[in-house]
Design a protein around this motif. Structure first.
Motif: not given
Length: 226
Positions: A147-149, A174-184
């Protein structure tokens, strides 16, 4: 319970598991036990022959390694024999040092209470219990790139850990999971399909959460959306 031993004393991964079990046990004990276990781990990594299950080191050499006197070596080695962690295979004689083997059954039985502190995957692996919901990797064509870090997010760094632990599972799920949001403490990831998201939520959520927490302690929940 049947404890799993290193295959022929040569399985490199099991060596690290045994040392990890000892370290986790020591960290849950007092400073005297911690020092004893640290001395054993140092002796094992420096002089133990895993292929022959043999530790043949003179007291003078051990004293130098531990930065103590030989009287302390005698006392500490007696403690380790008393625990059953070291077993005499051949008693020393004139011109010949005592040869020891590891009492792995006793060592692992004693440290078992601390295995869950390392993680549920470690506990399952050490105890030899079958995984309740085994993950089935899907066929993946071609090479799976790491993965690209570069963006430095908790998910990018966690993906690198997941890739190193199980490239096939990472490539399949897992590689196709995309970060959408972080709330707390809640991290939301997007899956390419509802089935994909449900599968990860059911079978891999705990592994994903553990990887994220290893790079960011504030992550407390993983949510998968499609």
């Amino acid at each position: 319970m049947q404890l799993v031993k290193p295959a022929g004393q040569r399985d490199a991964a099991r060596k690290y598991d045994i040392i990890t079990a000892l370290g986790a046990y020591a960290l849950a004990r007092n400073k005297h036990d911690q020092r004893l276990v640290l001395r054993l781990i140092t002796l094992m990594t420096a002089r133990y022959n895993w292929a022959r299950d043999e530790l043949a080191v003179g007291q003078r050499e051990i004293a130098r390694l531990w930065a103590v006197d030989e009287r302390t070596v005698k006392r500490e080695m007696a403690k380790l024999r008393g625990l059953g962690w070291l077993v005499v295979k051949r008693q020393g004689a004139r011109g010949r040092v005592t040869e020891y083997g590891l009492g792995l059954d006793r060592m692992l039985a004693t440290t078992e209470t601390e295995w869950p502190n390392v993680g549920p995957d470690f506990d399952l692996r050490m105890s030899g219990k079958p995984e309740e919901n085994p993950v089935v990797p899907l066929p993946v064509k071609g090479h799976i790139p790491p993965p690209d870090v570069s963006d430095g997010t908790e998910w990018a760094l966690a993906q690198a850990i997941l890739f190193s632990e199980a490239p096939d599972v990472y490539g399949s799920w897992l590689r196709n999971l995309v970060r959408v949001d972080r709330a707390g403490g809640r991290l939301t990831l997007s899956a390419p399909s509802r089935f994909h998201g449900n599968y990860v939520q059911t079978h891999l959520n705990r592994k994903v959460l553990a990887a994220c927490q290893s790079v960011d302690d504030d992550v407390t929940e993983i949510v998968i959306v499609a």
